[in-house]
Scaffold this motif. Structure first.
Motif, mmCIF file in Angstrom:
data_model
loop_
_atom_site.group_PDB
_atom_site.id
_atom_site.type_symbol
_atom_site.label_atom_id
_atom_site.label_comp_id
_atom_site.label_asym_id
_atom_site.label_seq_id
_atom_site.Cartn_x
_atom_site.Cartn_y
_atom_site.Cartn_z
ATOM 1 N N LEU A 27 9.708 62.276 54.633
ATOM 2 C CA LEU A 27 10.298 60.614 54.927
ATOM 3 C C LEU A 27 10.821 60.018 53.601
ATOM 4 O O LEU A 27 11.947 59.331 53.596
ATOM 5 N N LEU A 28 10.083 60.220 52.676
ATOM 6 C CA LEU A 28 10.466 59.635 51.462
ATOM 7 C C LEU A 28 11.822 60.199 50.750
ATOM 8 O O LEU A 28 12.741 59.534 50.385
ATOM 9 N N TYR A 29 11.946 61.604 50.980
ATOM 10 C CA TYR A 29 13.128 62.231 50.684
ATOM 11 C C TYR A 29 14.330 61.704 51.382
ATOM 12 O O TYR A 29 15.606 61.323 50.821
ATOM 13 N N CYS A 30 14.288 61.785 52.658
ATOM 14 C CA CYS A 30 15.232 61.034 53.535
ATOM 15 C C CYS A 30 15.590 59.603 53.204
ATOM 16 O O CYS A 30 16.696 59.394 53.115
ATOM 17 N N LEU A 31 14.810 58.968 53.098
ATOM 18 C CA LEU A 31 14.896 57.487 52.812
ATOM 19 C C LEU A 31 15.824 57.304 51.332
ATOM 20 O O LEU A 31 16.523 56.496 51.394
ATOM 21 N N ARG A 32 15.271 58.232 50.424
ATOM 22 C CA ARG A 32 16.198 58.003 49.133
ATOM 23 C C ARG A 32 17.531 58.654 49.423
ATOM 24 O O ARG A 32 18.236 57.885 48.920
ATOM 25 N N GLU A 33 17.639 59.643 50.059
ATOM 26 C CA GLU A 33 19.096 60.120 50.342
ATOM 27 C C GLU A 33 20.012 59.100 51.049
ATOM 28 O O GLU A 33 20.855 59.036 50.747
ATOM 29 N N PHE A 34 19.429 58.519 52.128
ATOM 30 C CA PHE A 34 20.202 57.589 52.712
ATOM 31 C C PHE A 34 20.474 56.431 52.191
ATOM 32 O O PHE A 34 21.644 55.971 51.974
ATOM 33 N N LYS A 35 19.776 55.981 51.140
ATOM 34 C CA LYS A 35 20.016 54.931 50.497
ATOM 35 C C LYS A 35 20.981 54.936 49.323
ATOM 36 O O LYS A 35 21.574 53.979 48.955
ATOM 37 N N THR A 36 21.166 56.224 49.070
ATOM 38 C CA THR A 36 22.149 56.593 47.724
ATOM 39 C C THR A 36 23.558 57.179 48.415
ATOM 40 O O THR A 36 24.248 57.441 47.696
ATOM 41 N N ARG A 37 23.309 57.722 49.525
ATOM 42 C CA ARG A 37 24.511 58.531 50.267
ATOM 43 C C ARG A 37 25.552 57.525 50.599
ATOM 44 O O ARG A 37 26.821 57.816 50.019
ATOM 45 N N GLY A 38 25.703 56.376 50.975
ATOM 46 C CA GLY A 38 27.093 55.682 51.176
ATOM 47 C C GLY A 38 26.629 54.204 51.949
ATOM 48 O O GLY A 38 25.473 54.207 52.455
ATOM 49 N N PRO A 39 27.512 53.452 52.177
ATOM 50 C CA PRO A 39 27.529 52.187 52.973
ATOM 51 C C PRO A 39 26.701 52.391 54.358
ATOM 52 O O PRO A 39 26.018 51.596 54.749
ATOM 53 N N LYS A 40 27.318 53.381 54.922
ATOM 54 C CA LYS A 40 26.990 53.523 56.659
ATOM 55 C C LYS A 40 25.354 53.882 56.476
ATOM 56 O O LYS A 40 24.562 53.351 57.222
ATOM 57 N N SER A 41 25.129 54.545 55.798
ATOM 58 C CA SER A 41 23.527 55.307 55.683
ATOM 59 C C SER A 41 22.632 54.023 55.349
ATOM 60 O O SER A 41 21.729 53.845 55.886
ATOM 61 N N ARG A 42 23.137 53.630 54.292
ATOM 62 C CA ARG A 42 22.209 52.446 53.580
ATOM 63 C C ARG A 42 21.915 51.112 54.883
ATOM 64 O O ARG A 42 21.057 50.685 55.079
ATOM 65 N N ALA A 43 23.354 50.899 55.567
ATOM 66 C CA ALA A 43 23.135 49.857 56.387
ATOM 67 C C ALA A 43 22.464 50.397 57.428
ATOM 68 O O ALA A 43 21.648 49.327 58.146
ATOM 69 N N ALA A 44 22.172 51.676 57.789
ATOM 70 C CA ALA A 44 21.687 51.953 59.239
ATOM 71 C C ALA A 44 20.205 51.740 58.983
ATOM 72 O O ALA A 44 19.348 51.336 59.572
ATOM 73 N N VAL A 45 19.838 51.919 57.629
ATOM 74 C CA VAL A 45 18.298 51.725 57.187
ATOM 75 C C VAL A 45 18.019 50.453 57.255
ATOM 76 O O VAL A 45 16.881 49.988 57.997
ATOM 77 N N LEU A 46 19.098 49.620 56.328
ATOM 78 C CA LEU A 46 18.657 48.366 56.498
ATOM 79 C C LEU A 46 18.584 47.286 57.632
ATOM 80 O O LEU A 46 17.786 46.541 57.882
ATOM 81 N N ALA A 47 19.423 47.751 58.476
ATOM 82 C CA ALA A 47 19.467 47.136 59.890
ATOM 83 C C ALA A 47 18.640 47.568 60.877
ATOM 84 O O ALA A 47 18.481 46.881 61.781
ATOM 85 N N GLY A 48 17.864 48.758 60.547
ATOM 86 C CA GLY A 48 16.980 49.286 61.663
ATOM 87 C C GLY A 48 17.416 50.094 62.748
ATOM 88 O O GLY A 48 17.218 49.760 63.746
#
Length: 90
Positions: A27-48
């Protein structure tokens, strides 16, 4: 109680070198990847956005590997992000 249930209670939980359960470590690995991957991935995590996250390949692989639904893994990722953001222990 069956013999297998007794054996499962006696065996210690599988942990990685870091001391975390492998699911939590992934989970930590995926979260780190999504936060650094790009705006869509980061936005999906932040928006829930559970639906957007559950369609990602790493989430689907993690769900399959640990016998969970994609939505449950996505909710766990969002919960982990919130816990880390607000300093709550996970």
């Amino acid at each position: 109680m069956h013999l297998l249930e007794v054996a499962a209670l006696e065996t210690p939980m599988m942990l990685s070198k870091s001391g975390l359960h492998p699911y939590e470590e992934m989970l930590l690995y995926c979260l780190r990847e999504f936060k650094t991957r790009g705006p869509k991935s980061r936005a999906a995590v932040l928006a829930g956005d559970v639906i957007a996250l559950s369609q990602r390949v790493p989430v689907r692989m993690l769900a399959h590997g640990f016998n969970k639904s994609e939505a449950q893994v996505a909710r766990d990722l969002i919960r982990l992000d919130r816990d880390l953001e607000y300093g709550r222990p996970t």
